[in-house]
Design an enzyme around this catalytic site. Structure first.
Site, PDB file in Angstrom:
ATOM      1  N   ALA A 261      44.358  12.223 -31.419  1.00 58.50           N
ATOM      2  CA  ALA A 261      45.011  13.193 -32.288  1.00 58.50           C
ATOM      3  C   ALA A 261      46.419  12.672 -32.564  1.00 58.50           C
ATOM      4  CB  ALA A 261      45.059  14.545 -31.606  1.00 58.50           C
TER       5      ALA A 261
ATOM      6  N   GLY B  54      41.240  12.141 -28.920  1.00 56.19           N
ATOM      7  CA  GLY B  54      40.412  12.724 -29.975  1.00 56.19           C
ATOM      8  C   GLY B  54      39.476  11.713 -30.619  1.00 56.19           C
TER       9      GLY B  54
ATOM     10  N   GLU C  95      36.551  11.625 -28.363  1.00 56.20           N
ATOM     11  CA  GLU C  95      35.865  12.922 -28.541  1.00 56.20           C
ATOM     12  C   GLU C  95      35.052  12.921 -29.837  1.00 56.20           C
ATOM     13  OE1 GLU C  95      39.661  14.865 -27.821  1.00 56.20           O
ATOM     14  OE2 GLU C  95      38.726  16.049 -26.226  1.00 56.20           O
TER      15      GLU C  95
ATOM     16  N   GLU D 238      45.224  11.642 -22.531  1.00 57.72           N
ATOM     17  CA  GLU D 238      46.074  12.823 -22.768  1.00 57.72           C
ATOM     18  C   GLU D 238      46.969  13.159 -21.576  1.00 57.72           C
ATOM     19  OE1 GLU D 238      42.842  12.622 -23.478  1.00 57.72           O
ATOM     20  OE2 GLU D 238      42.396  13.578 -25.395  1.00 57.72           O
TER      21      GLU D 238
END
Ligand code: HXC
Length: 260
Positions: A66, A111, A114, A134
């Site tokens: 992200a 992300g 993911e 993260e």
């Protein structure tokens, strides 16, 4: 071919969605996620698309996570909304009736991993690197990683990646069962297209039932999932392809699928 601000979408029987923000290693911000969500809606509505490949532009990254710069500016409620937006995107991918393959070039972090895990199959270039870093930002995975990673690689390895924030290479990811295949980086798209061609040679109707039943193993308790499988299996008996597939076997010939 459609050029959105952050995506390139090449449509066809095998469609290719390329996340195109190479300067930020294809990091996912709100706009990228919204563009992807809109594109997936078009994919779902287009009956001629049989397989979707998702990849990242450039050689360095599939998706490096992200967008950290964007997240650094978010309020608590915006952070929550951002997580929800990403979760819906991952679910939209899992809910597509066709197989989706992630072609991972370079970094698939946070992300990005993911996103790859929301796809049915993952093909990795040998330069690929996977991780959930993260924790090093004072965060945790927020697009489904705490759940999907353990499903894919088991609790011990999921905890290793999520709690230590370490990266693993493509070979290790393959040994862990996280990726299906490691190929030479310059052959990544060609090899992924070959895999897509193998999927196209199957009954689209049976694939749809298989994908839905596999998804049930993630969303349902085992007993309900087993019942779901019975219904999905029963549904294949309503299709032309089941009659053709079993008949072709008995007649010792290749089946001709109607994808229904
Ligand atoms: C925004 C990013 C980015 C990211 C890289 N960039 N990753 N921008 N968000 N996730 C940008 C860099 O700022 C830099 O921009 C350019 O891309 C190139 O990156 P470099 O760091 O210069 O490259 P390199 O030294 O090769 O290192 C590559 C890297 C590193 C190891 C992948 O970039 C990195 O650690 N990135 C962050 C990975 C990460 O923590 N991902 C998880 C994010 S959190 P400039 O302008 O300086 O050239 C997450 C949460 C999901 O994903 C859930 C949310 C709800």
């Amino acid at each position: 071919m459609t050029h959105l601000e952050n995506l390139i979408f090449e449509t066809g029987e095998i469609s290719l969605l390329t996340i195109n923000r190479p300067k930020a290693l294809n990091a996912l911000n709100r706009q990228v996620i919204e563009e992807m969500t809109r594109t997936l809606r078009d994919v779902r509505d287009d009956q001629t698309i049989r397989v979707l490949i998702v990849t990242g532009a450039g050689e360095r990254a599939f998706v490096a996570g992200a967008d950290i710069a964007a997240m650094s500016e978010m309020s608590p409620i915006e952070g929550l909304e951002f997580s929800r937006l990403g979760h819906r995107l991952m679910q939209d991918i899992e809910d597509l009736p066709i197989p989706v393959i992630a072609a991972v070039n370079g970094f698939a972090l946070g992300g990005g991993l993911e996103l790859a895990m929301a796809c049915d199959l993952i093909v990795a270039g040998e330069n690929a690197r996977f991780g959930q870093p993260e924790i090093n930002l004072g965060l945790i995975p927020g697009f489904g990683g705490t759940q999907r990673l353990a499903h894919r690689v088991g609790q011990a390895r999921a905890r290793q990646l999520i709690m230590l924030g370490e990266m693993i290479d493509a070979k290790t990811a393959c040994e862990w069962g996280l990726v299906n295949k490691v190929v030479s980086s310059n052959q990544l798209l060609a090899e992924t297209r070959d895999l897509a061609a193998k999927l196209i040679a199957k009954s689209g109707f049976a694939l749809r039932q298989a994908k839905a039943a596999l998804r049930a193993s993630f969303t349902m308790e085992e007993d309900a999932g087993l019942r779901f499988e019975q219904s999905a299996f029963g549904l294949t008996f309503s299709g032309a392809d089941r009659i053709e597939g079993t008949k072709a076997f008995v007649e010792k010939r290749e089946p001709k699928w109607q994808h229904r």
